[in-house]
Design an enzyme around this catalytic site. Structure first.
Site, short mmCIF file in Angstrom:
data_model
loop_
_atom_site.label_atom_id
_atom_site.label_comp_id
_atom_site.label_asym_id
_atom_site.label_seq_id
_atom_site.Cartn_x
_atom_site.Cartn_y
_atom_site.Cartn_z
N HIS A 83 0.81 -1.22 0.00
CA HIS A 83 0.00 0.00 0.00
C HIS A 83 0.84 1.27 0.00
CE1 HIS A 83 0.34 -0.17 4.52
NE2 HIS A 83 0.32 1.14 4.39
N ASP A 114 -0.05 -7.52 1.41
CA ASP A 114 0.46 -6.16 1.56
C ASP A 114 1.99 -6.10 1.57
OD1 ASP A 114 0.19 -3.43 1.67
OD2 ASP A 114 -0.16 -3.34 3.84
N SER A 198 4.59 3.02 7.58
CA SER A 198 4.33 1.79 6.83
C SER A 198 5.57 1.31 6.09
CB SER A 198 3.22 2.02 5.80
OG SER A 198 1.96 1.97 6.39
#
Length: 346
Positions: A83, A114, A198
């Site tokens: 992402h 992911d 992230s």
């Protein structure tokens, strides 16, 4: 009660990947004492040289996003979250270890888990992170999350905490393409992950990577007490190795992404993917699709939702010709052969 969590890429535009997820079942988290500042600094100094800051341009959506990554080898393979780079038309990566900025290409992705692997152009002699064995983690173990909080770059940010739960599940929805995926087996931590973290490392007291920072509770808006989630590094590295070996599968896509050129949402009345917008000059535009049409097949496979359309597109590559089926705004079934374009993050 299920809690809301959000993926922790930093998004600089209205349309994009900041999303809300639901926490799976599990025991209530436990509170533990924090680590000292000097100890945290020592841990971070061991990890920082193998960390990178990732900045992406979202050319089809307008804007940019930021995240973090980890250097896997000296020649510039980088592990991050899918992402972080999903929807990107260009990617720049700054290596913390040497301060240099590189352009990056996507080696491959697994959207369902992911995970993404990037390759830094012209990189050599990079310092790497020290990868551990996440199966050795136990509830109560001290951990430190390292990342690019706020997308400001420079010295990586740190957030200390403990493992509060293991084997957790969340439902992640991606606003870039309105798809969703279940992420399972996650490490839960009270380290306060923030936007931009992230793809960064979650490390143990020895500075060894145990997980990849992925999501945080949106109910506390990244303040103290936030619950964070990380993908176990054993799981992430297994996928990364498959990607680097060029081994495609139903979930692993190797190389550049294919593009149809639509933003969709799951059809409200019937099965399919409702077109919200069509990008000018893309295969969908040239085939005559318009907002309000409902895509119901691709390459002979039924499209049941926005998520299934994304999954089917990921099985193909730029340049391939496929048959696209849709119901137009007058209710008539239509079809056309399109040639998939070179998509985002290529």
């Amino acid at each position: 009660m299920a809690a809301l969590v959000t993926l922790v890429a930093l998004l600089g535009v209205v349309v994009g990947r900041t999303t809300h997820d639901q926490l799976g079942t599990g025991s209530p988290p436990t509170t533990f004492p924090s680590s000292g500042a000097s100890e945290t600094g020592t841990i971070a100094s061991k990890v920082d040289p193998g960390v990178v800051d990732i900045t992406t341009r979202l050319g089809y959506q307008g804007g940019e996003a930021a995240g973090t990554g980890m250097v896997l080898n000296a020649s510039g393979d980088v592990l991050t979250n899918n992402h972080v780079i999903d929807g990107a038309t260009s990617i720049n990566v700054t290596d913390v270890g040497n301060g240099q900025t590189y352009t990056a290409n996507v080696v491959g992705t697994d959207k369902t888990q992911d995970i993404a692997v990037l390759k830094l152009a012209g990189a050599s002699e990079l310092r790497t992170v020290n990868i551990g064995n996440s199966s050795s983690l136990a509830v109560g173990a001290p951990v430190t999350a390292i990342g690019n909080a706020g997308g400001v770059g420079g010295t990586p940010s740190v957030a200390t905490g403990h493992v509060t739960n293991l084997d957790q599940a969340i439902t992640a929805s991606d606003e870039s393409d309105n798809s969703t995926e279940q992420l399972t087996g996650l490490i839960q931590t009270d380290a306060a992950l923030r936007p931009g973290d992230s793809g960064g490392p979650l490390v143990n007291a020895q500075g060894v990577v145990m997980g990849i920072d992925t999501a945080a509770s949106s109910g506390f808006q990244f303040q103290a007490g936030t619950e964070g989630f990380a993908i176990p590094v054993d799981q992430a590295l297994s996928i990364a190795r498959q990607i680097m070996a060029g081994q495609a599968s139903i979930t692993v896509h190797i190389g550049a992404a294919a593009l149809i050129g639509v933003i969709v949402e799951s059809a409200s009345l019937n099965a399919g993917a409702d077109i919200v917008s069509v990008e000018t000059g893309t295969p969908a535009d040239m085939a005559g699709l318009v907002p309000g049409d409902v895509i119901n097949s691709l390459a002979g496979q039924s499209v049941h939702s926005a998520t299934s359309l994304t999954t089917l597109v990921q099985r193909h590559h730029p340049g391939q010709k496929v048959t696209l089926g849709w119901v137009d705004t007058s209710g008539q079934q239509q079809s056309a052969t399109i040639q998939l374009a070179l998509g985002p993050a290529s």
